[in-house]
Motif scaffolding. Sequence first.
Motif, mmCIF file in Angstrom:
data_model
loop_
_atom_site.group_PDB
_atom_site.id
_atom_site.type_symbol
_atom_site.label_atom_id
_atom_site.label_comp_id
_atom_site.label_asym_id
_atom_site.label_seq_id
_atom_site.Cartn_x
_atom_site.Cartn_y
_atom_site.Cartn_z
ATOM 1 N N ALA A 231 -27.543 -107.140 33.897
ATOM 2 C CA ALA A 231 -26.992 -107.352 35.235
ATOM 3 C C ALA A 231 -28.032 -107.981 36.160
ATOM 4 C CB ALA A 231 -26.503 -106.026 35.816
ATOM 5 N N ILE A 232 -29.249 -107.492 36.077
ATOM 6 C CA ILE A 232 -30.326 -108.025 36.920
ATOM 7 C C ILE A 232 -30.610 -109.483 36.571
ATOM 8 C CG2 ILE A 232 -32.811 -107.873 37.384
ATOM 9 C CD1 ILE A 232 -32.484 -104.807 37.146
ATOM 10 N N GLU A 233 -30.659 -109.784 35.285
ATOM 11 C CA GLU A 233 -30.918 -111.158 34.863
ATOM 12 C C GLU A 233 -29.844 -112.109 35.383
ATOM 13 O OE1 GLU A 233 -31.748 -111.632 30.693
ATOM 14 O OE2 GLU A 233 -32.839 -109.732 30.605
ATOM 15 N N MET A 234 -28.634 -111.568 35.614
ATOM 16 C CA MET A 234 -27.532 -112.396 36.100
ATOM 17 C C MET A 234 -27.424 -112.403 37.623
ATOM 18 S SD MET A 234 -24.548 -111.691 33.294
ATOM 19 C CE MET A 234 -23.493 -112.920 34.090
ATOM 20 N N GLY A 235 -28.316 -111.667 38.294
ATOM 21 C CA GLY A 235 -28.328 -111.749 39.751
ATOM 22 C C GLY A 235 -28.076 -110.468 40.506
ATOM 23 N N SER A 236 -27.913 -109.347 39.806
ATOM 24 C CA SER A 236 -27.691 -108.082 40.509
ATOM 25 C C SER A 236 -28.893 -107.734 41.377
ATOM 26 C CB SER A 236 -27.437 -106.952 39.510
ATOM 27 O OG SER A 236 -27.266 -105.723 40.188
ATOM 28 N N THR A 237 -28.616 -107.260 42.586
ATOM 29 C CA THR A 237 -29.694 -106.833 43.485
ATOM 30 C C THR A 237 -29.685 -105.328 43.718
ATOM 31 O OG1 THR A 237 -28.258 -107.401 45.363
ATOM 32 C CG2 THR A 237 -29.895 -109.038 44.693
ATOM 33 N N ILE A 238 -28.648 -104.650 43.203
ATOM 34 C CA ILE A 238 -28.578 -103.189 43.259
ATOM 35 C C ILE A 238 -28.057 -102.696 41.913
ATOM 36 C CG2 ILE A 238 -27.531 -101.172 44.361
ATOM 37 C CD1 ILE A 238 -27.171 -102.785 46.893
ATOM 38 N N VAL A 239 -28.785 -101.781 41.283
ATOM 39 C CA VAL A 239 -28.313 -101.186 40.033
ATOM 40 C C VAL A 239 -28.176 -99.684 40.234
ATOM 41 C CG1 VAL A 239 -29.181 -102.958 38.478
ATOM 42 C CG2 VAL A 239 -30.697 -101.104 39.157
ATOM 43 N N ARG A 240 -27.168 -99.107 39.589
ATOM 44 C CA ARG A 240 -26.841 -97.693 39.759
ATOM 45 C C ARG A 240 -27.065 -96.988 38.418
ATOM 46 N NH1 ARG A 240 -22.614 -100.879 41.078
ATOM 47 N NH2 ARG A 240 -21.325 -99.938 39.445
ATOM 48 N N ILE A 241 -28.100 -96.179 38.349
ATOM 49 C CA ILE A 241 -28.511 -95.593 37.070
ATOM 50 C C ILE A 241 -28.582 -94.075 37.178
ATOM 51 C CG2 ILE A 241 -30.315 -95.557 35.309
ATOM 52 C CD1 ILE A 241 -31.091 -98.368 36.196
ATOM 53 N N GLY A 242 -27.889 -93.391 36.266
ATOM 54 C CA GLY A 242 -27.846 -91.938 36.311
ATOM 55 C C GLY A 242 -28.446 -91.257 35.100
ATOM 56 N N SER A 243 -27.742 -91.299 33.962
ATOM 57 C CA SER A 243 -28.153 -90.529 32.788
ATOM 58 C C SER A 243 -29.515 -90.940 32.246
ATOM 59 C CB SER A 243 -27.095 -90.655 31.682
ATOM 60 O OG SER A 243 -26.911 -92.013 31.311
ATOM 61 N N THR A 244 -29.873 -92.201 32.368
ATOM 62 C CA THR A 244 -31.183 -92.652 31.885
ATOM 63 C C THR A 244 -32.312 -91.966 32.648
ATOM 64 O OG1 THR A 244 -30.290 -94.804 31.234
ATOM 65 C CG2 THR A 244 -32.670 -94.673 31.565
ATOM 66 N N ILE A 245 -32.059 -91.598 33.882
ATOM 67 C CA ILE A 245 -33.067 -90.937 34.717
ATOM 68 C C ILE A 245 -32.953 -89.419 34.631
ATOM 69 C CG2 ILE A 245 -33.866 -90.568 37.093
ATOM 70 C CD1 ILE A 245 -32.861 -93.443 37.682
ATOM 71 N N PHE A 246 -31.736 -88.914 34.777
ATOM 72 C CA PHE A 246 -31.539 -87.472 34.892
ATOM 73 C C PHE A 246 -31.132 -86.780 33.595
ATOM 74 C CE2 PHE A 246 -30.623 -89.048 39.264
ATOM 75 C CZ PHE A 246 -31.618 -88.350 39.934
ATOM 76 N N GLY A 247 -30.750 -87.552 32.582
ATOM 77 C CA GLY A 247 -30.294 -86.935 31.348
ATOM 78 C C GLY A 247 -28.845 -86.497 31.451
ATOM 79 N N SER A 248 -28.382 -85.777 30.441
ATOM 80 C CA SER A 248 -26.969 -85.403 30.372
ATOM 81 C C SER A 248 -26.677 -84.009 30.912
ATOM 82 C CB SER A 248 -26.486 -85.471 28.919
ATOM 83 O OG SER A 248 -27.266 -84.617 28.102
ATOM 84 N N ARG A 249 -27.713 -83.270 31.280
ATOM 85 C CA ARG A 249 -27.498 -81.906 31.765
ATOM 86 C C ARG A 249 -26.885 -81.940 33.163
ATOM 87 N NH1 ARG A 249 -30.431 -77.941 34.620
ATOM 88 N NH2 ARG A 249 -30.109 -75.808 33.874
#
Length: 294
Positions: A231-249
Amino acid sequence: MLRRMSTEAPSIALKLKVVLGKIQVASEKRPEALQYATPLLVAVSKTKGLDMVMEAYDAGQRHFGENYVQELDEKGHDIELLDHCEDIKWHFIGRLQRNKVAKLLGVPNLYMIETVDNERLAKAVNDTWGKLNKPGPIKCMAQVNSSGEESKSGCTPDSAVELVRYIKENCPHLDLAGLMTIGSYDHDPKSGINPDFETLVKVREDVCKALSIPTEKLDLSMGMSGDYEQAIEMGSTIVRIGSTIFGSRNTVPSQATLEEAAEQAKGQDKDLDKSTQEEAVKSQTSQLKKLSVD
């Protein structure tokens, strides 16, 4: 001598560092015309405990995303969090119903609403914010349903220009920051370019051309844990990331959040027959009930 391998899970701080590093690498791969801004990371903390939010905050993260008004209201008003995270910035990234607007706008440190998808909702947010006598407008994004799925909110790509025009011309209490999409969950980044990202990029081109808005003045919020680098490579300026940071708990959702999820499901499927609506409500409520502490 063999070194014993650690079984301890990586800390939130370490995972944030890894994600930010990947964001930087992906942003450097973009064409020169898209190098005007470093992508913003929104850490999606829905169903995560306050301790995890504060741990991420202590690691330097400031922007957090929530999907449910009730959950955000509870977190945003928490005394301990207010004291610990003075300059936290909340993004609302879930489906917003007009009867929840006043409650959402009362959340301390609300920074942006990314899911304004129709004129009536835009008017409701604008009018309510105006009555609160805040020092400036509230940031918002126009949500586009790039995949055309009935389960997704958002205006159609063809109607995005008119929605943005309406907000800019009729909503003085809204500061339109850009366009947002969720997109299809089924796309595998390894299979090629995500068509939803292509659609949102094209929509921005159309909006900017029709309304004489410089490209760099209209952010794109697209990309989540599984596809944010593309998404960033295509021009995204905001990304929304959850499980990669906080895990599944997850924490156990409150009854009010479960009820809101059911309302969202019913609202998203308002054009379907009654039995199908009921199945959608049962499905979404069941999924949330499974989010219990390990």
